[in-house]
Enzyme design. Structure first.
Site, PDB file in Angstrom:
ATOM      1  N   ASN A 149       0.859  -1.185   0.000  1.00 53.20           N
ATOM      2  CA  ASN A 149       0.000   0.000   0.000  1.00 53.20           C
ATOM      3  C   ASN A 149       0.897   1.237   0.000  1.00 53.20           C
ATOM      4  O   ASN A 149       1.966   1.225   0.607  1.00 53.20           O
ATOM      5  CB  ASN A 149      -0.875   0.020   1.262  1.00 53.20           C
ATOM      6  CG  ASN A 149      -1.891   1.149   1.252  1.00 53.20           C
ATOM      7  OD1 ASN A 149      -2.807   1.168   0.420  1.00 53.20           O
ATOM      8  ND2 ASN A 149      -1.733   2.116   2.152  1.00 53.20           N
ATOM      9  N   GLU A 196      -0.756   0.922  -5.024  1.00 54.13           N
ATOM     10  CA  GLU A 196      -0.860   2.206  -5.752  1.00 54.13           C
ATOM     11  C   GLU A 196       0.324   2.428  -6.694  1.00 54.13           C
ATOM     12  O   GLU A 196       0.218   3.179  -7.664  1.00 54.13           O
ATOM     13  CB  GLU A 196      -0.984   3.377  -4.783  1.00 54.13           C
ATOM     14  CG  GLU A 196      -2.375   3.561  -4.167  1.00 54.13           C
ATOM     15  CD  GLU A 196      -2.609   2.782  -2.893  1.00 54.13           C
ATOM     16  OE1 GLU A 196      -1.739   1.944  -2.551  1.00 54.13           O
ATOM     17  OE2 GLU A 196      -3.651   2.985  -2.253  1.00 54.13           O
ATOM     18  N   ASP A 208      -2.863  21.981   8.700  1.00 49.94           N
ATOM     19  CA  ASP A 208      -3.106  21.002   7.637  1.00 49.94           C
ATOM     20  C   ASP A 208      -3.873  21.644   6.483  1.00 49.94           C
ATOM     21  O   ASP A 208      -3.878  22.875   6.333  1.00 49.94           O
ATOM     22  CB  ASP A 208      -3.800  19.748   8.215  1.00 49.94           C
ATOM     23  CG  ASP A 208      -3.443  18.491   7.418  1.00 49.94           C
ATOM     24  OD1 ASP A 208      -3.657  18.504   6.196  1.00 49.94           O
ATOM     25  OD2 ASP A 208      -2.958  17.512   8.000  1.00 49.94           O
TER      26      ASP A 208
HETATM   27  C1  LIG Z   1      -0.082  15.424   0.831  1.00 53.06           C
HETATM   28  C2  LIG Z   1      -0.988  14.489   1.539  1.00 53.06           C
HETATM   29  C3  LIG Z   1      -0.905  14.369   2.919  1.00 53.06           C
HETATM   30  C4  LIG Z   1      -1.716  13.471   3.604  1.00 53.06           C
HETATM   31  N1  LIG Z   1      -1.588  13.316   4.950  1.00 53.06           N
HETATM   32  C5  LIG Z   1      -2.273  12.344   5.588  1.00 53.06           C
HETATM   33  C6  LIG Z   1      -2.045  12.091   6.983  1.00 53.06           C
HETATM   34  O1  LIG Z   1      -1.276  12.774   7.649  1.00 53.06           O
HETATM   35  N2  LIG Z   1      -2.728  11.070   7.555  1.00 53.06           N
HETATM   36  C7  LIG Z   1      -3.604  10.290   6.867  1.00 53.06           C
HETATM   37  O2  LIG Z   1      -4.149   9.341   7.435  1.00 53.06           O
HETATM   38  N3  LIG Z   1      -3.879  10.538   5.567  1.00 53.06           N
HETATM   39  C8  LIG Z   1      -3.216  11.537   4.918  1.00 53.06           C
HETATM   40  N4  LIG Z   1      -3.445  11.786   3.593  1.00 53.06           N
HETATM   41  C9  LIG Z   1      -4.517  11.091   2.901  1.00 53.06           C
HETATM   42  C10 LIG Z   1      -4.167   9.718   2.460  1.00 53.06           C
HETATM   43  O3  LIG Z   1      -2.818   9.483   2.222  1.00 53.06           O
HETATM   44  C11 LIG Z   1      -4.923   9.463   1.177  1.00 53.06           C
HETATM   45  O4  LIG Z   1      -6.264   9.694   1.366  1.00 53.06           O
HETATM   46  C12 LIG Z   1      -4.728   8.085   0.669  1.00 53.06           C
HETATM   47  O5  LIG Z   1      -5.207   8.074  -0.617  1.00 53.06           O
HETATM   48  C13 LIG Z   1      -5.438   7.013   1.462  1.00 53.06           C
HETATM   49  O6  LIG Z   1      -4.892   5.834   1.015  1.00 53.06           O
HETATM   50  P1  LIG Z   1      -5.637   4.437   1.165  1.00 53.06           P
HETATM   51  O7  LIG Z   1      -6.744   4.454   0.158  1.00 53.06           O
HETATM   52  O8  LIG Z   1      -4.557   3.459   0.855  1.00 53.06           O
HETATM   53  O9  LIG Z   1      -6.144   4.327   2.582  1.00 53.06           O
HETATM   54  C14 LIG Z   1      -2.660  12.695   2.886  1.00 53.06           C
HETATM   55  C15 LIG Z   1      -2.759  12.831   1.513  1.00 53.06           C
HETATM   56  C16 LIG Z   1      -1.930  13.703   0.835  1.00 53.06           C
HETATM   57  C17 LIG Z   1      -2.049  13.813  -0.640  1.00 53.06           C
END
Ligand SMILES: Cc1cc2nc3c(=O)[nH]c(=O)nc-3n(C[C@H](O)[C@H](O)[C@H](O)COP(=O)(O)O)c2cc1C
Length: 435
Positions: free
Chosen positions: A139, A199, A246
């Site tokens: 992931n 991904e 954020d």
């Molecule tokens: C720049 C950026 C920062 C992010 N920061 C966080 C974070 O601090 N914690 C979190 O849980 N998700 C964060 N996210 C959101 C997840 O990484 C994102 O929604 C991801 O697609 C979820 O992945 P999954 O579908 O594998 O669960 C962030 C996304 C981006 C683009």
């Protein structure tokens, strides 16, 4: 294209600013990035670190599209294609990201930025977390991480993320945090697809990707990445995380979050650290843009969807503007429900007709002013699950009120709703002897 060739191209066309003056990782770099946003910058001389820092690389859809040699209109199709046609990447054994291995891994050697005055510490904000689960495979996603010792950080893990599932299942997970990635990796890691999808295969469908096995953890990382921090996240070892500015541009609260402990740091010989200014345009682009294809797909299943824009004014997360080809009275309401299905954190959805420019906020407001009546064109879903980032959502549950706004004109005779055209004239003929 690689990120390095892209940087060379930007330099050749004088589109990237190189700052040679000594500058601090604490507040100064963040301040300059914000002041000069959206201009790409490389900081050559960071006071506290031997690594350079780059930032503001992909602040707009134009700069993202330019990397791939496509138009902004082609971004949703590219992301949709890549999600649907993900493909296996090439595994290599020699990679730039492992040219050097830090003898004694020490986070203080890295230019981890302090961004805003009341932040709880220095934060990694652009790190792509790659992890693995025996059942689901790899992931890739993002987790802001606050450094609190030479070898430890506390990691914000929103409940329900795939990373969260992995961690709760396994109790501890090995992780490679990759910094300095090309936009195919950056965008793919930001998509939310079903659990079990790697991904990096989406990234490979966007642009061929080479990966290498990390040195101390069992995951594959992009070979071209600038810096890789390898280690383990522990569910039961927690530490205060926050405050942190954020996506919404407001301070997120302090929470107890799992701890990451570093095992190894590998990097290119002349590695450049990737900064991502929280709540600024590049962060917004990476959050919102990968949700546009998922909304598009869901809406298109129920009505003809023409375009989707998740706009910076809505924090590129809480608002979506959806353009449809309305064929029946029910279409806008169907589209509202489908848009919320396509992006679970969205709070307000605006449905517009094809004559509205969805990239121009004034046009959305105009459609609301002239085509919308609150007593019949509003769809309200009370107590829906909202975004953890929304300061106005219910404090403990993060429940929110979702609202869909039908800003479309009625079907049939639309004479009173159409934009009036001014006469087309031959301007030259009137200006020829003007001074
Ligand atoms: C720049 C950026 C920062 C992010 N920061 C966080 C974070 O601090 N914690 C979190 O849980 N998700 C964060 N996210 C959101 C997840 O990484 C994102 O929604 C991801 O697609 C979820 O992945 P999954 O579908 O594998 O669960 C962030 C996304 C981006 C683009």
């Amino acid at each position: 294209m690689t990120l390095r060739t892209h940087l060379d191209k930007l330099e050749k066309h004088e589109k990237i600013l190189k700052i040679n003056q000594p500058i601090s990782k604490d507040f100064e770099i963040a301040g300059v990035l914000k002041e000069l946003e959206p201009r790409p910058i490389i900081f050559e001389n960071v006071k506290e670190s031997s690594f350079k820092v780059m930032g503001n690389l992909f602040c707009s859809k134009e700069s993202f599209a330019e990397y791939f040699g496509i138009t902004t209109k082609e971004i949703i199709p590219l992301l949709t294609y890549s999600i649907n046609n993900r493909s296996e990447y090439e595994v290599v054994t020699n990679a730039p990201c492992q040219e050097l291995i830090m003898d004694d891994p020490d986070l203080d050697q890295l230019p981890i930025l302090m961004h805003c005055e009341k932040d709880g510490g220095n934060y990694i904000s652009a790190g792509v977390f790659i992890t693995s689960h025996p059942k689901y495979g790899q992931n890739a996603d993002y987790h802001r991480s606050m450094q609190f010792s030479k070898t430890e950080m506390t990691v914000r893990i929103v409940r329900g993320r795939h990373f969260d599932t992995f961690l709760r299942d396994l109790g501890q997970v090995d992780v490679a945090i990759c910094l300095g990635n090309a936009p195919n990796v950056l965008a793919a890691a930001a998509t939310s697809v079903e659990i079990g999808v790697d991904e990096l295969e989406i990234a490979n469908a966007m642009e061929p990707l080479k990966v290498v096995k990390a040195k101390t953890v069992d995951v594959f990382v992009p070979a071209e990445t600038e810096i890789v921090i390898e280690g383990t996240v522990y569910l039961d070892r927690t530490h205060a995380e926050g405050p942190f500015v954020d996506l919404t541009g407001t301070y997120d609260i302090i929470r107890d979050e799992p701890v990451f402990e570093v095992k190894a740091i590998t990097h290119r010989k002349d590695a450049i650290w990737q900064a991502l200014l929280p709540g600024a345009l590049e962060h917004k682009l990476l959050m919102g843009m990968p949700r546009e294809p998922t909304i598009f797909r869901k809406v298109n299943e129920v009505v003809k969807c023409l375009d989707v824009n998740i706009n910076p004014g809505g924090c590129s997360w809480l608002h979506a503007i959806v353009q449809i080809d309305k064929q029946s009275k029910e279409d806008p309401k169907k589209a509202i429900q489908a848009a919320f299905d396509g992006h679970g954190s969205c709070k307000h959805v605006f449905i517009v007709d094809s004559d509205i420019d969805i990239y121009n906020p004034s046009e959305i407001e105009w459609a609301m002013a002239t085509r919308f009546q609150g007593n019949k064109d509003l769809v309200i879903f009370d107590k829906a699950p909202g975004s953890s980032l929304d300061p106005s959502a219910e404090f403990n549950t993060k429940n929110t009120t979702r609202i869909g706004f039908d800003l479309t004109k009625p079907l049939g005779n639309t004479e009173h709703f159409d934009k009036a055209e001014f006469p087309k004239i031959n301007l030259e003929s009137f200006l020829s002897d003007s001074i």
